[in-house]
Design an enzyme around this catalytic site. Structure first.
Site, mmCIF file in Angstrom:
data_model
loop_
_atom_site.group_PDB
_atom_site.id
_atom_site.type_symbol
_atom_site.label_atom_id
_atom_site.label_comp_id
_atom_site.label_asym_id
_atom_site.label_seq_id
_atom_site.Cartn_x
_atom_site.Cartn_y
_atom_site.Cartn_z
ATOM 1 N N TYR A 147 1.044 -1.273 -0.044
ATOM 2 C CA TYR A 147 0.123 -0.081 0.168
ATOM 3 C C TYR A 147 0.778 1.207 -0.066
ATOM 4 O O TYR A 147 1.951 1.309 0.893
ATOM 5 C CB TYR A 147 -0.935 -0.185 1.183
ATOM 6 N N ASP A 229 9.277 1.798 0.412
ATOM 7 C CA ASP A 229 8.151 2.349 1.035
ATOM 8 C C ASP A 229 8.393 2.019 2.772
ATOM 9 O O ASP A 229 7.932 0.698 3.188
ATOM 10 C CB ASP A 229 6.743 2.176 0.547
ATOM 11 N N LYS A 257 5.047 7.467 9.296
ATOM 12 C CA LYS A 257 4.395 7.128 10.631
ATOM 13 C C LYS A 257 5.243 7.318 11.850
ATOM 14 O O LYS A 257 5.100 8.283 12.854
ATOM 15 C CB LYS A 257 3.864 5.898 10.437
HETATM 16 C C1 LIG Z 1 3.144 1.607 3.372
HETATM 17 C C2 LIG Z 1 2.575 2.975 3.625
HETATM 18 N N1 LIG Z 1 2.780 3.804 2.606
HETATM 19 C C3 LIG Z 1 1.846 4.739 2.562
HETATM 20 C C4 LIG Z 1 1.037 5.137 3.086
HETATM 21 C C5 LIG Z 1 0.188 6.711 3.084
HETATM 22 O O1 LIG Z 1 0.717 7.155 4.299
HETATM 23 P P1 LIG Z 1 -0.589 8.446 4.525
HETATM 24 O O2 LIG Z 1 -1.946 7.534 4.884
HETATM 25 O O3 LIG Z 1 0.059 9.101 5.498
HETATM 26 O O4 LIG Z 1 -0.673 9.325 3.263
HETATM 27 C C6 LIG Z 1 0.701 4.307 4.407
HETATM 28 C C7 LIG Z 1 -0.426 4.623 4.949
HETATM 29 O O5 LIG Z 1 -0.966 3.628 5.836
HETATM 30 C C8 LIG Z 1 1.416 3.244 4.444
HETATM 31 O O6 LIG Z 1 1.156 2.084 5.428
#
Ligand SMILES: Cc1ncc(COP(=O)(O)O)c(C=O)c1O
Length: 430
Positions: A147, A229, A257
């Site tokens: 994700y 990521d 996060k």
């Molecule tokens: C692995 C990963 N990448 C990107 C995102 C996107 O982050 P945001 O919700 O802060 O835009 C998330 C959010 O849960 C994530 O878990």
């Protein structure tokens, strides 16, 4: 009949939904994930590892604001740095010194980081990384695994792609974790045109032995930018994230996060040569240098440099794992519930039983957990405030709940014990 335990939450939902679609800014905090009638829907405050809903019910929070909190809510050291910054200003008309202070700490901690730019959400960072990769390579195609946020280039490749033009979605190709052949296939069918491979270096399953190093090799051979990521794994799996743990270094990394213990800050970091594209592309936001989040991050990262935060998170996660597994075995639920992933971000996997579906069992589990004062969704996102005693408290609650599940499944009574309709898998992010 409405559940008196969640009376205010349920009533407030109508009010919120009249003003705010879904009543929430975040999909995973909305009623799509928390069934109305058995769930708290709005929170009032949070401290340490606890949270209180607007009906006054108290919970041990295992969601930890979608894993954005690692040091506990209202961490006194972080909050004091934020208060101090508040007296100097939350934002200036020119960059502040704090941006470089925090960047310096990230460069010290994260192996791939030579150069840093900040955003607010994880999606800012992943989208910036993709733009840099396309600019650097002059190519269009991106390969994704996991994700990566709400923006067109990624979400267009999922089932929740309404509003994204097909021309954009067509540029994103999905490969499967631990399946090198599926990535190889993307490289061969888009030869010379793969700008970036972006993946969560790990989520619910551990990478098989050579997976990440082979992905690294394939990217280098094809002149493709490798992006890890690490929005969740950063500052959770190791000080330097999953790349430190697995000893595979990407070209670019996205962080989010864990960076500022719940304050809104993300970053895209990487090799200086590639990050140099930042001077040519457009990645710019009014609040990019907002100082309260940077003050929080400065303190969070100082703690990561000086204290064994990862050791604390891992120990908490491992204890919770062990005690949960003991309860699973005690109740002979191994075919129904299993845990997977890293101890600091553990996934609860439900499987269909002959008398109830996985979703029915998960919904019942949530219903009973919320009653027992445990806020849990699909993962255990531990913080340093999940002490031994707190984890033992969770295990005692799990002991009651899992034995109820075992009995009800055996007697074919679980379905009728559900106080609402089961959750429906609307959109699976992973
Ligand atoms: C692995 C990963 N990448 C990107 C995102 C996107 O982050 P945001 O919700 O802060 O835009 C998330 C959010 O849960 C994530 O878990």
């Amino acid at each position: 009949m409405s559940n008196p335990r969640y009376k205010r939450s349920t009533k407030f939902l109508n009010h919120a939904e009249a003003l705010i679609p879904l009543g929430s800014q975040t999909f995973s905090k909305s009623r799509t994930q928390y069934p109305v009638g058995i769930s708290p829907l709005f929170m009032h405050k949070a401290k340490g590892c606890h949270t209180w809903d607007i009906d006054g019910n108290k919970y041990i929070d295992l969601v930890s604001s979608l894993a954005s909190v690692t040091l506990g809510y209202q961490n006194p050291v972080v909050n004091s740095a934020v208060r101090k910054q508040l007296r100097k200003g939350t934002i200036f008309s020119l960059p502040g010194k704090l941006e470089s202070d925090v960047a310096e700490k990230i460069v010290d901690l994260v192996p791939s980081a030579e150069s840093v730019r900040f955003g607010k959400n994880g999606s800012d960072a992943t989208s910036a990384a993709i733009r840099i990769a396309r600019a650097f390579t002059g190519r269009k195609i991106v390969a994704v695994c996991g994700y990566h946020g709400w923006q067109d280039w990624f979400i267009g490749s999922t089932s929740r792609n309404k509003g994204v033009p097909k021309e954009i979605s067509d540029l994103t190709k999905t490969f499967a974790f631990n399946d090198l052949a599926s990535l190889y296939q993307i490289f061969t069918s888009n030869s010379g045109n793969v700008a970036a491979v972006i993946l969560e270096p790990m989520n619910s399953t551990w990478p098989i032995e050579n997976f990440l190093s082979e992905v690294r090799r394939m990217c280098s051979e094809n002149g493709t930018i490798l992006i890890f990521d690490e929005t969740i794994t950063g500052f959770r799996f190791a000080k330097g994230g999953a790349q430190e743990l697995f000893k595979v270094i990407p070209d670019l990394t996205t962080l989010g996060k864990g960076l500022a213990n719940g304050f809104p800050l993300s970053a895209v970091v990487g090799k200086r040569e590639i990050m140099g594209e930042m001077s040519e592309i457009f990645f710019s936001g009014t609040f990019g240098g907002e100082l309260l989040s940077l003050a929080a991050a400065n303190e969070v990262l100082r703690m990561y440099q000086q204290e064994d935060i990862i050791g604390q998170l891992t120990a908490a996660g491992e204890l919770l794992d062990n005690l949960t597994n003991e309860e699973i075995v005690k109740n002979s639920l191994q075919d129904v519930l299993s845990l997977s992933g890293h101890p600091t971000w553990k996934f609860l996997n439900w499987t269909d039983h002959e008398t109830a579906t996985a979703m029915e069992i998960k919904t019942y589990f949530m219903q009973e957990c919320f009653k027992e004062g445990i806020l849990v969704l699909g993962t255990h996102n531990v913080t340093t405030k999940h002490t031994k005693n707190i984890i033992k408290e969770i295990a005692r609650a799990y002991s009651k709940i899992l034995s109820r599940i075992a009995i009800k499944l055996k007697c074919d009574q679980l379905r009728e014990s559900l106080e609402v309709a089961p959750l429906v898998p609307l959109f699976k992010v992973r």
